[in-house]
Design an enzyme around this catalytic site. Structure first.
Site, PDB file in Angstrom:
ATOM      1  N   ASP A 250     -23.516 -50.020 -15.962  1.00 44.29           N
ATOM      2  CA  ASP A 250     -23.995 -49.006 -15.031  1.00 44.29           C
ATOM      3  C   ASP A 250     -25.322 -49.461 -14.427  1.00 44.29           C
ATOM      4  OD1 ASP A 250     -24.990 -46.675 -13.777  1.00 44.29           O
ATOM      5  OD2 ASP A 250     -23.985 -45.376 -15.228  1.00 44.29           O
TER       6      ASP A 250
ATOM      7  N   SER B 151     -22.657 -38.476 -12.931  1.00 45.78           N
ATOM      8  CA  SER B 151     -24.009 -38.759 -12.464  1.00 45.78           C
ATOM      9  C   SER B 151     -24.892 -37.534 -12.680  1.00 45.78           C
ATOM     10  CB  SER B 151     -23.958 -39.214 -11.001  1.00 45.78           C
ATOM     11  OG  SER B 151     -25.152 -39.850 -10.640  1.00 45.78           O
TER      12      SER B 151
ATOM     13  N   HIS C  41     -20.943 -47.398 -12.664  1.00 44.55           N
ATOM     14  CA  HIS C  41     -21.334 -45.987 -12.674  1.00 44.55           C
ATOM     15  C   HIS C  41     -20.246 -45.060 -12.164  1.00 44.55           C
ATOM     16  CE1 HIS C  41     -24.184 -42.677 -12.670  1.00 44.55           C
ATOM     17  NE2 HIS C  41     -23.938 -42.429 -11.391  1.00 44.55           N
TER      18      HIS C  41
END
Length: 446
Positions: A356, A262, A390
């Site tokens: 994602d 991230s 994600h």
């Protein structure tokens, strides 16, 4: 007379051929066997076998754990014993429940929180997570299961193997935790970064140390005397951490690696671009531009990528989808935010979940690869997984579709589907280690 005898014989045969309930089987009791044993590392597979069942008996397999905050996670699957009354999850298919098909570790990666939108995060890696495995008669839902199982066992899953040292770091400005593998080394050095969760996240770094990497789980906001927020960071802090790691006597210097997910994903790209001693970067679900605020380095400022709050999607169950909130790096006015990775001498591994929902990871990776190609670079690898979200974690971490986002202030959807996501976590874990070993192991100290 003969007719009466035959009728009695047929009745006796029918009685003896009936499936006998487990509790009526003299000398038999169901048991769960775990191989290689009741204890293992968290990222290691486990063979689960059940014996002592009736032939072809239908059973429900349940797994559950309680995390450090007392949050319960559970999973269940429906199975049928073989003709000898045995189950081997390496070969026996699940017929329903949280997953189907032959999935030896399905009970682990399908663990789901009882409280919605809860993410499993291991804070104290010096302790294990106890996964309880239970067997019940028949195919039943969670609320139909009796209190007492037919058989049960506990698997203690550890994050540090014997001999790994865990050392809190408070050196200069650097705040983190160092994990040193057993032995004399030298070992590849790796800095590990997480994203908006903040603090010092240690579970991936500790697992990497088990595989021979000397790792520094690095905090950069939200802990100790570090910045409270992620909005303004300076790259000199990360450079200080790099130099600290390089100078460790057991690190195979001169270069180190970095892995981030991230926000940590774009940070490791910036580190590899601007810091010459970061020579291998793994960006998981990251962006090719600097995000969430300015990044300062010497007299240079890399602006943060803009956002469009109005593109937030409001879903059922008070969830939100922020996948389109962060603007396209190639849009007019955003190009100054793009990390000039074409200037880097190091190597990149981009890991992408194609579903994602945090941001447009496939687009960012495509833009990064195109920029490298345009500049004659081939110092990259790209791994892209369909139906994956994600939060790609080490193997057997439970799939997390949605959880609380610290910066957003409420639960957001992360994307992905449980089974493809879990299998991607297993696949990419080995590939990450191969990539880091390839670019870090064969160095000589200067």
């Amino acid at each position: 007379m003969l007719l009466r005898f035959l009728r009695r014989a047929a009745a006796a045969a029918a009685f003896l051929s009936r499936p006998v309930p487990l509790c009526h089987r003299v000398g038999m009791a169901a048991s769960v066997r775990l191989q290689p044993g009741p204890e293992c590392l968290f990222d290691e597979p486990l063979q689960v076998r059940v014996s002592g069942l009736s032939p072809l008996q239908q059973v429900t397999m349940k797994a559950w754990l309680s995390d450090e905050k007392g949050q319960l996670f559970h999973s269940l699957a429906f199975y049928r014993a073989d003709g000898q009354g045995e189950l081997d999850l390496d070969h026996s298919p699940s017929l329903g429940g949280h997953y189907t098909g032959t999935q030896p570790m399905g009970l682990f990666w399908s663990l789901s929180p009882r409280t919605p939108f809860t993410r499993l995060v291991k804070r104290d890696v010096a302790t294990s997570l106890a996964v309880h495995i239970e067997v019940f008669d028949g195919h039943r839902s969670l609320d139909q299961l009796p209190v007492q199982p037919l058989a049960a066992s506990i698997n203690q899953r550890w994050f540090m193997k014997a001999g790994v040292s865990r050392i809190p770091v408070r050196e200069g400005r650097v705040r983190g935790t160092l994990f040193i593998p057993p032995g004399d080394g030298p070992f590849p050095g790796v800095i590990d970064l997480y994203g908006s969760v903040g603090g010092i996240v240690e579970h991936r770094a500790s697992l990497l140390a088990n595989h021979g990497f000397l790792t520094l789980a690095l905090g950069y906001f939200g802990t100790d005397d570090l910045p409270k927020y992620v909005t303004n960071l300076d790259l000199e802090y990360f450079e200080e951490a790099v130099n600290f790691l390089r100078q460790h006597p057991k690190v195979n210097s001169p270069g180190v690696g970095a892995i981030g997910i991230s926000k940590g994903g774009d940070l490791v790209l910036s580190m590899t671009t601007f810091l010459p001693h970061v020579i291998a970067a793994v960006s998981i679900g990251g962006c090719n531009a600097n995000t969430l605020g300015n990044l300062h380095y010497k007299n240079f400022i890399l602006p943060g990528l803009g956002i469009s709050v109005e593109k937030t999607k409001f879903l059922e169950s008070k969830l939100i989808d922020i996948s389109e909130v962060t603007t396209n790096p190639m849009d007019e006015g955003n190009k100054d935010c793009i990390i000039p990775i074409e200037k880097a001498e190091g190597h990149f591994l981009f890991v992408v979940g194609e579903d994602d929902k945090n941001w447009s990871t496939p687009l960012y990776a495509q833009q990064a690869v195109e920029k490298l190609k345009e500049n004659g670079k081939d110092n990259y690898e790209l791994i892209s997984y369909p139906e994956v979200g994600h939060l790609l974690e080490p193997p057997y971490f439970p799939f997390c579709y949605a959880s609380f986002h610290l910066l957003v202030g409420q639960a957001v959807v992360w994307g992905g589907k449980m089974k493809p996501h879990a299998l991607a976590q297993l696949d990419v874990w080995a590939k990450i280690q191969t990539f880091l070993q390839k670019h870090l192991k064969h160095q000589s100290k200067l």
